[in-house]
Write an enzyme that holds these catalytic residues in place. Structure first.
Site, PDB file in Angstrom:
ATOM      1  CB  VAL A 172      -0.921   0.002   1.236  1.00 34.51           C
ATOM      2  CG1 VAL A 172      -1.723   1.281   1.302  1.00 34.51           C
ATOM      3  CG2 VAL A 172      -1.834  -1.209   1.215  1.00 34.51           C
ATOM      4  CB  CYS A 173       0.815   4.336  -0.059  1.00 31.10           C
ATOM      5  SG  CYS A 173       1.403   6.025  -0.296  1.00 31.10           S
ATOM      6  CD  GLN A 174       7.370   4.748   2.969  1.00 29.90           C
ATOM      7  OE1 GLN A 174       6.567   4.719   3.911  1.00 29.90           O
ATOM      8  NE2 GLN A 174       8.601   5.214   3.086  1.00 29.90           N
ATOM      9  N   GLY A 228       3.811  -0.206  -1.042  1.00 31.43           N
ATOM     10  CA  GLY A 228       3.833  -0.790  -2.389  1.00 31.43           C
ATOM     11  C   GLY A 228       5.219  -0.690  -2.996  1.00 31.43           C
TER      12      GLY A 228
END
Lengths: 351, 198
Positions: A144-146, A148
């Site tokens: 998720v986000c960072q 990711g």
């Protein structure tokens, strides 16, 4: 034409003041706001990290576990913020066996932690634990986000351990023209920042996020709050979000230094120049099936920053899921509950 | 071992009521300013003035009063805060991090930082001024299409939209990126590299 008169304004301000008085009293009475609603068990711990398994909500969950790797900034309970707004619950209901890494709150003892520690040690150990526990050669990963970006690094370095990779609102190209976070940090002396603070204070990151839209996020939002001050349910939802927004862990100094410089400032991920613990990250090593989920109105990770992954990976099975919404709405909006977890689960269970 | 919720000790209080009250004061100050503006506008129109000219004249006064409030020690702080939202946030954040004037007097580095902060304030002032120009234009456009603004809240929301638009344009400019970097760097240079804050 302005149809307002001083009398009309005065009347409106009197009404607002009355609601404000009432609102302050209500807020004083409301007590602790809880977030993170789904039952879970801590199954593995290492330093400040806790690996949770969410209790299945179907009799026979999928045999391959899904590990959620959340960002180091903010707290992961955004994925499970309330009963009717829980991506994790949606995945459980669809039969996915869900695990999540909670990074905890770094303190002064953690300031030397590097991205190598996070990837080669923490994520790697969690995945080895799951492989052993579930008797699987490889597991599914959702970053998720960072988180990711960290998952992309891990999956590139250990492709044999990742069966399917899902990236969610994940920055890959940090230099797309509309990337405001890069714009803000481009001229900041990151070495000076880390050397001064040790760990980078969460409050500083909060400032950066608020600075993207200060009139709305630090002003109008609180004026609007008076509209829902009588609605206890809506008020608690608001406070849950406030709690999450302000709950920003400090960032381990050395890890922040590398992420800010190599990813944001120098955009090394797409150039194949990121080195994690002496090993180079090559996105072409991503040969596992990939689902790249992005939000069309994401102001923090603009869609082009994520979609560039399409041309950089080495998978024969790459697909994208476009969600019509923003960076936060993709977790908490009503539409997200209907669309995102079922789509992820269907994609996973078909592989 | 079941852990249904996490309530870590480092988690902040769910809500800062003082922040709410501070923003409410700013909103009330906005209302006061708009009330004065509305009063002038109606007086001028009753004198038979042309809507566009009257709006322009009164808006110029309103703009001068609003922008001038931040530099005027006698003005209510809430008036200045209406457009220095961002500077206010910056000051709150640096204060919460203990980044005040260094002990032992104002150093050269601190003076350098204050200079950069003034440049930052100038940029915010330009953005706020542009926002008021945009607001004026929007009021003209609405009047031309027969649309009326009937509540303070509607006007406030329009004012927020205008500020977000001009602020967003400023934020995305190369000047802002460079200045934001200098703001951080000049502040950080005021402190020793002690790694002692966390």
């Amino acid at each position: 034409m302005i149809g307002l008169t001083p009398e009309r304004i005065a009347e409106e301000l009197r009404g607002y003041s009355a609601r404000l008085t009432e609102g302050v009293q209500t807020l004083g009475r409301i007590g602790e706001i809880e977030a993170g609603v789904t039952a879970r068990d801590a199954v593995y711990r290492e330093d400040k990290l806790t690996l949770y398994r969410y209790q299945p909500r179907v009799e026979q969950p999928h045999s391959v576990p899904l590990l959620i790797v959340y960002a180091l900034v903010n707290r992961p309970y955004m994925m499970d913020i309330q009963e009717d707004r829980s991506m994790i619950r949606g995945l459980l209901d669809a039969g996915v066996d869900v695990y999540l890494i909670d990074w905890g709150y770094p303190d002064a003892n953690d300031r030397r932690l590097t991205l190598g520690d996070y990837i080669h040690r923490y994520i790697n150990h969690c995945i080895d634990y799951l492989r052993e526990r579930c008797q699987q050669e490889s597991v599914n990963v959702l970053g998720v986000c960072q988180g990711g970006a960290l998952s992309l690094c891990f999956s590139s370095l250990y492709p044999e351990k990742v069966r399917n990779l899902i990236t969610m609102v994940t920055p890959v190209d940090f230099h797309t023209p509309d990337n405001v976070l890069t714009h803000l940090i481009r001229h900041v002396n990151v070495d000076l920042l880390v050397d001064t603070f040790g760990n980078v204070p969460g409050a500083m990151l909060n400032f950066a996020f608020l600075s993207l839209s200060p009139f709305r996020l630090a002003g109008q939002k609180y004026v609007d709050l008076m509209d829902i001050i009588d609605d206890l349910g809506a008020l608690k939802n608001f406070l849950r979000m406030e709690k999450w927004i302000n709950d920003s862990p400090d960032q381990a100094g050395e890890a922040f230094r590398q992420f800010a410089k190599d990813f944001f400032q120098q955009n090394k991920l797409i150039k194949g120049e990121v080195v994690i613990g002496e090993r180079q990250v090559d996105l072409r090593n991503l040969t596992m099936p990939i689902l790249n989920v992005y939000a069309t109105q994401d102001h923090l990770v603009p869609p082009p920053a994520s979609k560039v992954l399409a041309g950089l990976n080495g998978s024969q099975d790459y697909s994208e899921l476009s969600f019509k919404g923003g960076h936060i709405g993709i977790y908490v909006s009503a539409r997200a509950q209907r669309e995102v977890p079922p789509a992820i689960a269907a994609w996973l269970l078909a592989r | 071992m079941t852990d249904q919720t996490e309530t870590p000790s480092a988690a902040p209080n769910p809500f800062d009521t003082e922040l709410l009250i501070k923003q409410a004061r700013s909103y009330l100050a906005f209302g006061e300013q708009m009330s004065a503006f509305s009063s002038q506008l109606h007086d001028s129109l009753q004198g038979g003035g042309d809507w566009g000219a009257v709006l322009r004249q009164n808006f110029d006064q309103f703009k001068a009063a609003t922008i001038g409030a931040a530099g005027d020690a006698s003005a209510a702080p809430e008036h200045g805060q209406l457009w220095t939202q961002m500077l206010d946030l910056w000051r709150q954040s640096t204060s919460s991090l203990g980044l005040g004037a260094p002990a032992g007097g104002e150093t050269e580095a601190w003076q350098g930082y204050l200079q950069v902060q003034n440049q930052y304030l100038d940029l915010l002032r330009q953005s706020a001024s542009s926002a008021l120009d945009l607001l004026e234009q929007q009021l003209h456009d609405r009047a031309a299409s027969g649309k009326s603004i009937d509540s303070l809240r509607e006007l406030y929301n329009l004012w927020v939209d205008c500020n977000e638009k001009t602020y967003g344009q400023m934020l995305r400019g190369l000047d802002y990126s460079e200045l934001n970097g200098r703001l951080f760097n000049s502040l950080l240079q005021c402190y020793p590299k002690g790694e002692t804050r966390s």
